[in-house]
Design a protein around this motif. Structure first.
Motif, PDB file in Angstrom:
ATOM      1  N   ASP A 167       0.811  -1.206   0.000  1.00  0.00           N
ATOM      2  CA  ASP A 167       0.000   0.000   0.000  1.00  0.00           C
ATOM      3  C   ASP A 167       0.849   1.261   0.000  1.00  0.00           C
ATOM      4  OD1 ASP A 167      -2.238  -1.562   0.054  1.00  0.00           O
ATOM      5  OD2 ASP A 167      -2.280  -1.636   2.237  1.00  0.00           O
TER       6      ASP A 167
ATOM      7  N   SER B  10      -7.961   3.722  -3.153  1.00  0.00           N
ATOM      8  CA  SER B  10      -8.143   2.539  -2.292  1.00  0.00           C
ATOM      9  C   SER B  10      -8.967   2.895  -1.072  1.00  0.00           C
ATOM     10  CB  SER B  10      -6.800   1.978  -1.804  1.00  0.00           C
ATOM     11  OG  SER B  10      -6.022   1.566  -2.848  1.00  0.00           O
ATOM     12  N   ASP B  11     -10.126   3.416  -1.312  1.00  0.00           N
ATOM     13  CA  ASP B  11     -10.955   3.918  -0.217  1.00  0.00           C
ATOM     14  C   ASP B  11     -12.417   3.830  -0.676  1.00  0.00           C
ATOM     15  OD1 ASP B  11     -11.767   5.274   2.109  1.00  0.00           O
ATOM     16  OD2 ASP B  11     -11.149   7.251   1.391  1.00  0.00           O
ATOM     17  N   HIS B  59      -1.073  -7.556   4.254  1.00  0.00           N
ATOM     18  CA  HIS B  59      -1.319  -6.229   4.790  1.00  0.00           C
ATOM     19  C   HIS B  59      -1.988  -5.282   3.786  1.00  0.00           C
ATOM     20  CE1 HIS B  59       2.824  -5.595   3.154  1.00  0.00           C
ATOM     21  NE2 HIS B  59       2.264  -4.484   2.729  1.00  0.00           N
ATOM     22  N   THR B  60      -2.379  -5.833   2.671  1.00  0.00           N
ATOM     23  CA  THR B  60      -2.967  -4.967   1.660  1.00  0.00           C
ATOM     24  C   THR B  60      -4.471  -4.776   1.928  1.00  0.00           C
ATOM     25  OG1 THR B  60      -2.867  -4.528  -0.685  1.00  0.00           O
ATOM     26  CG2 THR B  60      -3.461  -6.762  -0.061  1.00  0.00           C
ATOM     27  N   THR B  61      -5.002  -3.644   1.504  1.00  0.00           N
ATOM     28  CA  THR B  61      -6.372  -3.320   1.907  1.00  0.00           C
ATOM     29  C   THR B  61      -7.428  -3.841   0.936  1.00  0.00           C
ATOM     30  OG1 THR B  61      -7.924  -1.485   2.052  1.00  0.00           O
ATOM     31  CG2 THR B  61      -5.848  -1.018   0.977  1.00  0.00           C
ATOM     32  N   ARG B  62      -8.535  -4.281   1.496  1.00  0.00           N
ATOM     33  CA  ARG B  62      -9.651  -4.766   0.673  1.00  0.00           C
ATOM     34  C   ARG B  62     -10.275  -3.651  -0.150  1.00  0.00           C
ATOM     35  NH1 ARG B  62     -12.154  -9.589   2.090  1.00  0.00           N
ATOM     36  NH2 ARG B  62     -14.231  -8.762   1.691  1.00  0.00           N
ATOM     37  N   LYS B  64      -8.829  -1.702  -2.035  1.00  0.00           N
ATOM     38  CA  LYS B  64      -8.040  -1.461  -3.249  1.00  0.00           C
ATOM     39  C   LYS B  64      -8.590  -2.203  -4.474  1.00  0.00           C
ATOM     40  CE  LYS B  64      -3.516  -2.669  -3.185  1.00  0.00           C
ATOM     41  NZ  LYS B  64      -2.113  -2.438  -2.806  1.00  0.00           N
TER      42      LYS B  64
END
Lengths: 206, 160
Positions: A167, B10-11, B59-62, B64
């Motif tokens: 990220d 990514s939000d 650790h990557t965000t859903r 995204k």
């Protein structure tokens, strides 16, 4: 020891990357300066590890209109060099090549586009050659591509390609000040995480 | 008084009533507005990539990815009282920002397809879109009415 995430960089490694940026941008700026015949100062580069939104804010905000010249690099270091040229730098480069500024930066002629891409090509070549010599590496650059648009849309390209596995984005940010204060522009070096490991190893700070 | 909700890369965020939702400078990313006019509950998502399944990194965000962001956002809207059966969608983005001769993959197009596929699975119809081409877009979305305005440096403003 290799780093798995950009956030894992230690202070010494960041200092070394700052110096890499300094040497690269020094060369690139000399090339630009001799082409346009203006004094160009470079600030101490910043090494930034930021999430995508903060990265865009750090280089000017999402809706700022700017020319982005993207040059992919490969070989021993893979990633991108991105030049973010303000409108007044575009005008200056076009004046140097053609004797007059473009009427509309959104509809540059093919020749005007080529001039900017060539400038990007020369600067990127100078930048990576300096790093290649320093680290004893082979780095190739691809053909530059340019677009004039909102900064957020332009920066989404490295964010997508570099950020697929995480990220955050790492970039070495060089601010150029042309003719004292009147024109500011940026060049960013964005290495992939694997390339960054490789580079740090070659420079003895892995 | 409604709020102005800014949606980053990514939000996603959900608003209602007089809220205005904005996401800036979509390039190859996709902005998806989903609204339910019967309740005025609306969400705007800004995804970067089509598919989370290829990503191993924990650790990557859903938020995204198309396949995780949109179901999560719809679930939040439903939890707030929106009716899935009356939800509609408008999408924008998916541009090719740099025309390279050896472009490895057209991520913009893959994003468009992934968003459409995800919305199809969620049974939410797309009633308007402004996708593809080669320029950035800012999306402004009025929660109650579902009105969307697209602005770009090249094309100016238009209603979607």
């Amino acid at each position: 020891m290799s780093i798995g995430k950009y956030e894992d960089l230690n202070d010494m490694q960041i200092d070394v990357l700052r110096e890499v940026g300094n040497i690269g941008s020094g060369n690139a700026t000399t090339a630009l300066s001799s082409m346009v015949g203006k004094m160009i100062d470079i600030e101490v580069p910043r090494v930034e590890v930021l999430d995508f939104n903060d990265a865009i804010n750090a280089v000017g905000g999402p809706e700022k209109v700017i020319a982005g010249i993207l040059i992919r690099i490969n070989g021993d270091i893979e990633g991108m060099i991105m030049f973010l040229f303000e409108q007044n730098l575009i005008a200056l480069i076009e004046e140097t090549f053609f004797g007059q500024a473009p009427k509309d930066i959104f509809s540059l002629s093919e020749a005007e586009n080529s001039a900017l891409n060539e400038m990007g090509n020369i600067m990127a070549g100078s930048y990576v050659n300096a790093i290649a010599q320093l680290a004893g590496m082979t780095i190739d650059i691809e053909v530059p591509v340019m677009t004039v648009d909102m900064l957020g849309a332009i920066m989404s390209v490295p964010a997508i390609e570099m950020g697929e596995m995480g990220d955050k984005l790492l970039f070495i940010d060089n601010n150029m000040i042309i003719d004292k204060t009147s024109i500011q522009s940026k060049m960013l070096l964005l290495p992939t995480i694997d390339s960054l490991d490789h580079l740090l190893e070659r420079l003895g700070v892995a | 008084m409604g709020q102005k909700l800014i949606i980053g890369i990514s939000d996603w965020k959900v608003g209602r009533g007089d809220d205005i939702l904005v996401t800036y400078a979509l390039g190859s990313c996709i902005g998806t507005c989903i609204y339910d006019r019967t309740t005025g509950i609306s969400g705007l998502s800004h995804i970067m990539l089509p598919d989370s399944t290829a990503i191993i990194d924990g650790h990557t965000t859903r938020m995204k990815f198309a396949d995780t962001a949109l179901p999560d956002m719809v679930e939040r809207m439903r939890a707030m009282g929106a009716n899935p059966a009356s939800m509609k969608a408008k999408i924008a983005g998916g541009a090719v920002m740099f025309q390279t001769t050896n472009s490895k993959f057209n991520i913009g197009q893959r994003n468009i397809e992934a968003v459409k596929e995800t919305l199809r699975k969620l049974r939410i119809p797309i009633i308007a879109e402004d996708t593809g081409l080669n320029y950035g877009r800012t999306m402004t979305f009025w929660a109650q009415s579902g009105d969307v305005e697209i602005s770009s440096t090249v094309m100016g403003k238009k209603k979607l």
